[in-house]
Motif scaffolding. Structure first.
Motif, PDB file in Angstrom:
ATOM      1  N   GLY A 144      53.510  -1.553  -2.468  1.00  0.00           N
ATOM      2  CA  GLY A 144      54.147  -2.073  -3.681  1.00  0.00           C
ATOM      3  C   GLY A 144      54.154  -3.577  -3.792  1.00  0.00           C
ATOM      4  N   THR A 145      54.036  -4.265  -2.663  1.00  0.00           N
ATOM      5  CA  THR A 145      53.964  -5.730  -2.672  1.00  0.00           C
ATOM      6  C   THR A 145      52.812  -6.156  -1.766  1.00  0.00           C
ATOM      7  N   LEU A 146      51.643  -6.128  -2.331  1.00  0.00           N
ATOM      8  CA  LEU A 146      50.418  -6.380  -1.568  1.00  0.00           C
ATOM      9  C   LEU A 146      50.425  -7.729  -0.851  1.00  0.00           C
ATOM     10  N   GLY A 147      50.846  -8.784  -1.544  1.00  0.00           N
ATOM     11  CA  GLY A 147      50.868 -10.128  -0.941  1.00  0.00           C
ATOM     12  C   GLY A 147      49.519 -10.480  -0.346  1.00  0.00           C
ATOM     13  N   GLY A 148      49.516 -10.922   0.910  1.00  0.00           N
ATOM     14  CA  GLY A 148      48.262 -11.284   1.568  1.00  0.00           C
ATOM     15  C   GLY A 148      47.519 -10.085   2.111  1.00  0.00           C
ATOM     16  N   GLY A 149      48.100  -8.890   1.963  1.00  0.00           N
ATOM     17  CA  GLY A 149      47.395  -7.666   2.351  1.00  0.00           C
ATOM     18  C   GLY A 149      47.560  -7.290   3.812  1.00  0.00           C
ATOM     19  N   GLY A 150      48.512  -7.872   4.510  1.00  0.00           N
ATOM     20  CA  GLY A 150      48.687  -7.580   5.935  1.00  0.00           C
ATOM     21  C   GLY A 150      49.053  -6.128   6.207  1.00  0.00           C
ATOM     22  N   HIS A 151      50.029  -5.609   5.478  1.00  0.00           N
ATOM     23  CA  HIS A 151      50.400  -4.206   5.683  1.00  0.00           C
ATOM     24  C   HIS A 151      49.254  -3.290   5.254  1.00  0.00           C
ATOM     25  N   SER A 152      48.648  -3.634   4.123  1.00  0.00           N
ATOM     26  CA  SER A 152      47.537  -2.811   3.623  1.00  0.00           C
ATOM     27  C   SER A 152      46.389  -2.792   4.634  1.00  0.00           C
ATOM     28  N   THR A 212      50.545  -5.537 -11.303  1.00  0.00           N
ATOM     29  CA  THR A 212      51.700  -4.979 -12.019  1.00  0.00           C
ATOM     30  C   THR A 212      52.960  -5.230 -11.216  1.00  0.00           C
ATOM     31  N   SER A 213      54.100  -5.111 -11.869  1.00  0.00           N
ATOM     32  CA  SER A 213      55.352  -5.115 -11.129  1.00  0.00           C
ATOM     33  C   SER A 213      55.526  -3.749 -10.496  1.00  0.00           C
ATOM     34  N   PHE A 214      56.113  -3.707  -9.301  1.00  0.00           N
ATOM     35  CA  PHE A 214      56.321  -2.390  -8.678  1.00  0.00           C
ATOM     36  C   PHE A 214      57.304  -1.542  -9.475  1.00  0.00           C
ATOM     37  N   ALA A 215      58.056  -2.183 -10.359  1.00  0.00           N
ATOM     38  CA  ALA A 215      58.974  -1.415 -11.198  1.00  0.00           C
ATOM     39  C   ALA A 215      58.207  -0.547 -12.191  1.00  0.00           C
ATOM     40  N   SER A 267      59.726  -4.446  -0.221  1.00  0.00           N
ATOM     41  CA  SER A 267      60.553  -5.283  -1.073  1.00  0.00           C
ATOM     42  C   SER A 267      60.142  -6.740  -0.917  1.00  0.00           C
ATOM     43  N   ALA A 268      60.352  -7.494  -1.977  1.00  0.00           N
ATOM     44  CA  ALA A 268      59.593  -8.730  -2.069  1.00  0.00           C
ATOM     45  C   ALA A 268      60.401  -9.975  -2.295  1.00  0.00           C
ATOM     46  N   PHE A 269      61.618  -9.967  -1.926  1.00  0.00           N
ATOM     47  CA  PHE A 269      62.417 -11.122  -2.294  1.00  0.00           C
ATOM     48  C   PHE A 269      62.989 -11.812  -1.062  1.00  0.00           C
ATOM     49  N   LEU A 327      49.631  -3.042  -5.076  1.00  0.00           N
ATOM     50  CA  LEU A 327      50.201  -3.565  -6.316  1.00  0.00           C
ATOM     51  C   LEU A 327      50.782  -4.952  -6.062  1.00  0.00           C
ATOM     52  N   ASP A 328      50.588  -5.845  -6.990  1.00  0.00           N
ATOM     53  CA  ASP A 328      51.266  -7.142  -6.924  1.00  0.00           C
ATOM     54  C   ASP A 328      51.287  -7.725  -8.332  1.00  0.00           C
ATOM     55  N   ARG A 329      52.373  -8.416  -8.645  1.00  0.00           N
ATOM     56  CA  ARG A 329      52.433  -9.013  -9.983  1.00  0.00           C
ATOM     57  C   ARG A 329      51.771 -10.388 -10.015  1.00  0.00           C
ATOM     58  N   ASP A 330      51.450 -10.909  -8.825  1.00  0.00           N
ATOM     59  CA  ASP A 330      50.901 -12.269  -8.738  1.00  0.00           C
ATOM     60  C   ASP A 330      49.371 -12.223  -8.644  1.00  0.00           C
ATOM     61  N   ASP A 332      52.336 -13.840   7.705  1.00  0.00           N
ATOM     62  CA  ASP A 332      53.171 -13.025   8.579  1.00  0.00           C
ATOM     63  C   ASP A 332      53.631 -11.755   7.875  1.00  0.00           C
ATOM     64  N   SER A 333      53.133 -10.627   8.313  1.00  0.00           N
ATOM     65  CA  SER A 333      53.593  -9.358   7.748  1.00  0.00           C
ATOM     66  C   SER A 333      54.807  -8.912   8.545  1.00  0.00           C
ATOM     67  N   VAL A 334      55.917  -8.769   7.866  1.00  0.00           N
ATOM     68  CA  VAL A 334      57.174  -8.450   8.545  1.00  0.00           C
ATOM     69  C   VAL A 334      57.226  -6.958   8.906  1.00  0.00           C
TER      70      VAL A 334
HETATM   71  C1  SAM Z   1      55.976 -11.283   1.275  1.00  0.00           C
HETATM   72  S1  SAM Z   1      54.664 -10.860   0.213  1.00  0.00           S
HETATM   73  C2  SAM Z   1      54.148  -9.319   0.847  1.00  0.00           C
HETATM   74  C3  SAM Z   1      53.413  -9.455   2.138  1.00  0.00           C
HETATM   75  C4  SAM Z   1      52.503  -8.311   2.451  1.00  0.00           C
HETATM   76  N1  SAM Z   1      53.209  -7.072   2.637  1.00  0.00           N
HETATM   77  C5  SAM Z   1      51.642  -8.645   3.653  1.00  0.00           C
HETATM   78  O1  SAM Z   1      51.748  -7.964   4.671  1.00  0.00           O
HETATM   79  O2  SAM Z   1      50.858  -9.583   3.565  1.00  0.00           O
HETATM   80  C6  SAM Z   1      55.521 -10.436  -1.210  1.00  0.00           C
HETATM   81  C7  SAM Z   1      54.638 -10.147  -2.417  1.00  0.00           C
HETATM   82  O3  SAM Z   1      55.385  -9.345  -3.329  1.00  0.00           O
HETATM   83  C8  SAM Z   1      55.007  -9.678  -4.624  1.00  0.00           C
HETATM   84  N2  SAM Z   1      56.064  -9.225  -5.543  1.00  0.00           N
HETATM   85  C9  SAM Z   1      57.316  -9.697  -5.684  1.00  0.00           C
HETATM   86  N3  SAM Z   1      58.004  -9.013  -6.603  1.00  0.00           N
HETATM   87  C10 SAM Z   1      57.162  -8.062  -7.062  1.00  0.00           C
HETATM   88  C11 SAM Z   1      57.280  -7.033  -8.025  1.00  0.00           C
HETATM   89  N4  SAM Z   1      58.405  -6.843  -8.716  1.00  0.00           N
HETATM   90  N5  SAM Z   1      56.220  -6.242  -8.241  1.00  0.00           N
HETATM   91  C12 SAM Z   1      55.067  -6.431  -7.565  1.00  0.00           C
HETATM   92  N6  SAM Z   1      54.890  -7.396  -6.633  1.00  0.00           N
HETATM   93  C13 SAM Z   1      55.926  -8.191  -6.401  1.00  0.00           C
HETATM   94  C14 SAM Z   1      54.847 -11.172  -4.579  1.00  0.00           C
HETATM   95  O4  SAM Z   1      54.009 -11.594  -5.638  1.00  0.00           O
HETATM   96  C15 SAM Z   1      54.225 -11.369  -3.186  1.00  0.00           C
HETATM   97  O5  SAM Z   1      52.827 -11.425  -3.253  1.00  0.00           O
END
Ligand code: SAM
Length: 312
Positions: free
Chosen positions: A34-42, A81-84, A106-108, A55-58, A12-14
């Motif tokens: 900045g938070t690629l995750g599953g790539g929905g926004h991208s 990488t971290s988005f920081a 933002s990713a939290f 970018l994603d740290r995971d 679910d891309s918010v």
């Molecule tokens: C909710 S997902 C993003 C969903 C994505 N936008 C989508 O549409 O599928 C959050 C992602 O942010 C990443 N993340 C969290 N903190 C991060 C950071 N400081 N730098 C880079 N990625 C980070 C997590 O590893 C996770 O994959």
């Protein structure tokens, strides 16, 4: 190959439609997610013809999105990488110049249940948010077992907005004399004993959120990301940020306000002065919230807020 059991975290891309509408992706534009995750926004940005650097740290998220978005060829690149540290990552990719547009998510997401790993969550980088949180790797257990009651209370109140912060902190300091905290279950039980359940959430939810924010230095990381992205954005480029809890949103709101107010007025000044930090203009007055339909379909989106600014 990504682990199949991670897929549910990504599906679910918010605030997707709202973000895409505000960024207006098109061929020739480049975005940083900045938070690629599953790539929905991208995926939505790529679908509109844009180029995306995710970018994603995971590493699992990177693997999953790389596979999902492989069809877009060299219009899609990833960096672990971290988005920081987005600036350094973009330098390595050869983006010495500025980016036409930029999207940081933002990713939290708010904790809804107690994660088993929270007590051992480790921190790898960064200066301390509060002077007394030691720099370098720390765990939630380190904090709970060593900090004074006053320090714990402040963490729980500031990062967890926990009304019973003082009572919980005092109980933990008392209980750890008998046995130090080593598991999340032990911590959750100790909190339940002194803090009654309010609503559906577990009584320890706010404390776990607070510890996670402190251990990962989440607000500091977010602040640093805001600066990194702002510095890279080209005039006219837009910067969107989605937050998932009020502390993050407050930080983003204040940051954007401080950098989009053109004139400053102080009582001691004879006249207003130009704000030297003004680099943005606001695109939306208020934060954008998910529609009722999205909130019903994805209850995790309920706390999300989207803020957008444009570089001057
Ligand atoms: C909710 S997902 C993003 C969903 C994505 N936008 C989508 O549409 O599928 C959050 C992602 O942010 C990443 N993340 C969290 N903190 C991060 C950071 N400081 N730098 C880079 N990625 C980070 C997590 O590893 C996770 O994959």
């Amino acid at each position: 190959m990504p682990a199949p059991n991670r897929r549910h975290e990504y599906h679910d891309s918010v605030l997707l439609a709202e973000t895409v509408a505000l960024l207006a992706p098109a061929a020739g534009k480049t975005f940083v997610d900045g938070t690629l995750g599953g790539g929905g926004h991208s995926a939505a940005l790529l679908e509109a013809g844009a180029r995306v650097i995710g970018l994603d740290r995971d590493p699992e998220a990177i693997a999953y999105a790389t596979q999902r978005l492989a069809g877009y060829g060299d219009r899609f690149q990833t960096v672990r990488t971290s988005f920081a540290e987005a600036g350094a990552a973009l330098d390595k990719l050869g983006f010495a110049s500025r980016l036409p547009a930029c999207c940081s998510i933002s990713a939290f997401p708010r904790i809804r249940s107690i994660p088993r790993s929270a007590a051992s969550a480790s921190c790898t980088t960064g200066r301390s948010i509060c002077g007394w949180i030691p720099a370098g790797p720390i765990t939630a257990a380190d904090l709970v077992n060593t900090m004074s009651a006053e320090q714990l209370e402040r963490i729980f109140r500031t990062y967890g907005e926990e009304p019973a912060a003082r009572r919980i902190a005092a109980a933990l300091v008392r209980d750890r004399l008998v046995q130090p905290f080593t598991t999340t279950l032990q911590l959750a039980d100790a909190i339940s004993k002194v803090s009654p359940r309010r609503g559906k959430a577990h009584p320890a939810t706010r404390v776990f959120q607070a510890l996670r924010i402190a251990v990962n230095r989440e607000l500091e990381v977010l602040e640093s990301a805001l600066n990194e992205f702002a510095a890279r954005l080209e005039p006219g480029g837009r910067f969107t940020v989605i937050t998932f809890h009020s502390l993050e949103d407050r930080l983003v709101k204040t940051h954007f306000k401080n950098h989009s107010t053109a004139w400053l007025n102080r009582p001691e000044w004879p006249e207003q002065r130009r704000n030297p930090d003004c680099i943005f203009q606001k695109v939306t007055g208020k934060a954008v919230a998910p529609s009722a339909t999205e909130q019903r379909a994805n209850p995790r989106s309920r706390s999300a807020k989207l803020r957008v600014v444009e570089k001057l």
